[in-house]
Write an enzyme that holds these catalytic residues in place. Structure first.
Site, short mmCIF file in Angstrom:
data_model
loop_
_atom_site.label_atom_id
_atom_site.label_comp_id
_atom_site.label_asym_id
_atom_site.label_seq_id
_atom_site.Cartn_x
_atom_site.Cartn_y
_atom_site.Cartn_z
N ASP A 265 9.11 4.66 -8.80
CA ASP A 265 8.14 5.78 -8.16
C ASP A 265 8.70 6.99 -8.26
O ASP A 265 10.13 7.19 -8.32
CB ASP A 265 8.04 5.36 -6.93
CG ASP A 265 6.75 5.91 -6.17
OD1 ASP A 265 5.73 5.35 -5.98
OD2 ASP A 265 6.66 7.27 -5.97
N LYS B 299 10.74 7.22 -1.00
CA LYS B 299 10.06 6.03 -0.81
C LYS B 299 11.21 4.96 -1.67
O LYS B 299 11.41 3.85 -0.98
CB LYS B 299 8.92 5.98 -1.50
CG LYS B 299 7.93 5.13 -1.17
CD LYS B 299 6.54 5.22 -1.83
CE LYS B 299 5.64 6.14 -1.51
NZ LYS B 299 4.50 6.35 -2.30
N THR C 231 -5.49 5.97 -7.00
CA THR C 231 -6.42 6.70 -7.75
C THR C 231 -7.32 7.42 -6.56
O THR C 231 -8.45 6.81 -6.33
CB THR C 231 -7.37 5.76 -8.68
OG1 THR C 231 -7.68 4.57 -7.72
CG2 THR C 231 -6.64 5.22 -9.75
N THR D 5 -7.29 0.70 -8.96
CA THR D 5 -8.90 0.67 -9.16
C THR D 5 -9.13 1.98 -10.00
O THR D 5 -9.01 2.99 -9.56
CB THR D 5 -9.35 0.59 -7.69
OG1 THR D 5 -8.80 -0.46 -7.02
CG2 THR D 5 -10.88 0.93 -7.75
N GLU E 86 -5.25 -4.43 3.36
CA GLU E 86 -3.79 -4.12 4.11
C GLU E 86 -3.86 -4.82 5.34
O GLU E 86 -4.90 -5.37 6.08
CB GLU E 86 -3.95 -2.42 4.19
CG GLU E 86 -3.97 -1.59 3.25
CD GLU E 86 -4.02 -0.24 3.23
OE1 GLU E 86 -3.84 0.29 4.55
OE2 GLU E 86 -4.43 0.43 2.39
N PHE F 139 -17.12 -10.00 7.56
CA PHE F 139 -17.58 -8.47 7.45
C PHE F 139 -18.98 -8.10 7.85
O PHE F 139 -19.63 -7.29 7.25
CB PHE F 139 -17.57 -8.22 5.74
CG PHE F 139 -16.41 -7.54 5.52
CD1 PHE F 139 -14.99 -8.79 5.53
CD2 PHE F 139 -16.18 -6.39 4.79
CE1 PHE F 139 -13.85 -7.89 5.26
CE2 PHE F 139 -14.73 -5.69 4.63
CZ PHE F 139 -13.76 -6.71 4.77
N GLY G 107 -19.88 -1.66 14.19
CA GLY G 107 -19.11 -0.81 14.91
C GLY G 107 -19.15 0.58 14.37
O GLY G 107 -20.01 1.04 14.07
N CYS H 156 -9.64 2.78 0.36
CA CYS H 156 -10.35 1.94 -0.60
C CYS H 156 -11.76 2.13 -0.49
O CYS H 156 -12.64 2.75 -1.51
CB CYS H 156 -9.78 0.63 -0.69
SG CYS H 156 -7.95 0.56 -1.14
N ARG I 61 -5.89 6.93 6.23
CA ARG I 61 -6.58 7.51 5.22
C ARG I 61 -8.01 7.32 5.55
O ARG I 61 -8.66 6.24 5.84
CB ARG I 61 -6.30 7.02 3.90
CG ARG I 61 -5.13 7.69 3.09
CD ARG I 61 -4.63 7.00 2.08
NE ARG I 61 -4.60 5.62 2.06
CZ ARG I 61 -4.29 4.78 0.93
NH1 ARG I 61 -4.56 5.20 -0.30
NH2 ARG I 61 -4.06 3.57 1.12
#
Ligand code: UGA
Length: 437
Positions: free
Chosen positions: A30, A35, A85, A121, A152, A253, A257, A264, A334
């Site tokens: 990386d 990191k 991405t 992706t 995650e 799913f 809410g 993603c 995010r």
């Protein structure tokens, strides 16, 4: 096998550690020095259950190492591309800068017979373009696309025990020599029965975006039903239980809410629409515009409901937001619906305090204007209204009687429909769910 993993974020760090766990010798690369230093010291640079322990375990075996030096890829026969991405600034399309840079940095270190395996992706067509670049460089290496489906919060187990493996190869053939090589990488999961599908490159790319689009659609569907339930005085949680019992539909799913967020689903459906437009197939995905709109409407709805809950004005109201991460068991903020609601409430005059078990640092970096409090009890003290926006277990388990003693006014909005409304009401709270009477 010796494996390279380029990009050590949410996807790559987990992938590198899991590949080492499967017995391979892995080098993670990386550009971010911090990191790399963290990972080398077995410190996960983000919160992901089980990752810290796994890093410790595999670093100890000597099979896993991390570096910023791209030349460390030399000597590996498999090179995974795991870079981000993100959504382009000011556009719906995906930003492929990091994918292109990863390929450029790899090219000088590739040997004949190596395979380059994309996991990021990407918009459909990217893999064929990159395969062209590799061919032009006359590397005698093959490019495959092997999308990742990890969630995650469950990343380690999703990587070690995936529900399927998809390999995209140039000719879409099982007999392709690259397929055999990738089978050796995933020998463990394959032996334990993980289904493996070989496709052509565009199909493999599309599998990923189609899966995420379906999941986003399922969530927006139930959130649209929540809007209707609100209008009709019905209960969306019971409705989801009832339709979910049909195994063609399924209950997963279907939790209504505040909607989906994260790094993603939101950006993937937008990039998918942008790509469909470029391909002249935009009509096929116009429904995703609606999926996105329903999702964004949830956030506005919560702001409006909070205003109602506060008697018509947010001015000076002390509002406590439980949860900043886009979902529990993650510190990822995010496109977190929770933080976007918190920021909107603050803009409209409320005094907002946000708490979260893991995501406060990331949240403060993104929204420095909000007030953050580490301890739940302190965050609840003197609140005029409480909003549960990320369903961490510790918030779901809050005792409503204890909490009522801390707040100024016992008003609660359950943004994830996870609390027992009767229990909270019995403790004196004004309880509001989303799509629940
Ligand atoms: C998602 C997919 O689930 C993974 O399969 C995929 O690999 C990943 O994106 C990716 O593209 O890398 P993730 O973003 O980790 O995984 O999170 P999800 O569990 O899908 O949740 C996404 C959002 O939907 C969260 O904000 C969550 O709170 C929300 N959600 C989920 C709901 O609002 N209702 C539900 O019923 C389920």
């Amino acid at each position: 096998m010796r494996i390279t993993v380029i990009g050590c974020g949410y996807l790559g760090a987990v992938h590198a550690a899991c590949m080492a766990k499967l017995g391979h010798e892995v080098v993670g690369i990386d550009v971010d020095e911090r990191k790399i230093a963290d990972l080398s010291a077995a410190r996960a640079p983000f919160f992901e259950p089980g990752l810290g322990v796994l890093l410790e375990e595999v670093l100890e075996t000597g099979r896993l190492s991390f570096t910023t030096d791209a030349s460390a890829a030399r000597g590996s026969s498999v090179h995974f591309i795991c870079v981000g991405t993100p959504q382009k600034k000011g556009e719906n399309a995906a930003d492929l800068t990091y994918v292109d840079a990863a390929i450029t940095s790899l090219i000088p270190h590739i040997a004949p017979g190596d395979i380059i395996v994309g996991k990021s992706t990407v918009p459909v067509g990217t893999a064929s373009r990159l395969a062209g670049t590799i061919e032009e460089a006359q590397l005698e290496a093959h490019l495959l696309w092997n999308p990742e489906f990890l969630r995650e919060g469950h990343a380690v187990s999703d990587t070690l025990h995936p529900d399927r493996l998809v390999y995209g190869v140039a000719d879409g053939s099982e007999e392709h020599e690259a397929v055999q090589l990738l089978d050796l990488v995933y020998a463990g999961p394959i032996e334990s029965g993980t289904p493996r599908l070989v496709t052509d490159l565009p199909t493999a790319e599309l599998v990923k975006t189609a899966a995420n689009s379906f999941l986003a659609t399922k969530i927006s569907f139930i959130n649209a039903m929540a809007e209707l339930c609100d209008a009709a005085g019905a209960d969306v949680t019971l409705l989801a239980d009832a339709i979910g019992l049909d195994d063609r539909i399924g209950r997963k799913f279907l939790n209504a809410g505040i909607g989906f967020g994260g790094g993603c689903l939101p950006k993937d459906i937008r990039a998918f629409m942008a790509r469909a437009g470029e391909l002249g197939a935009d009509q096929a995905l116009t429904f995703l515009r609606e999926v996105d709109a329903i999702n964004m409407r949830r956030r506005t709805r919560v702001v409006e409901l909070t205003r109602e809950l506060c008697g018509g004005s947010l001015m000076g109201q002390r509002i406590t937001v439980l949860g900043a991460a886009f979902k529990p068991n993650s510190d990822d903020v995010r496109d977190s619906p929770s933080l976007s609601i918190a920021a909107q409430l603050q803009l409209q005059g409320a005094v907002v305090t946000v708490t979260d078990p893991e995501a406060l640092e990331n949240a403060a970096r993104r929204f420095p204007e909000l007030h953050y409090e580490k301890f739940t009890e302190e965050a609840l003290r003197r609140a005029d209204a409480v909003l549960l926006l990320t369903e961490w277990r510790e918030y779901v388990e809050i005792d409503p009687f204890d909490a009522a003693r801390l707040v100024s006014s016992a008003k609660l909005l359950d943004g994830r429909n996870v609390l027992d409304a009767a229990k909270w009401r019995a403790a004196g709270w004004t309880y509001r769910g989303l799509g629940r009477p």
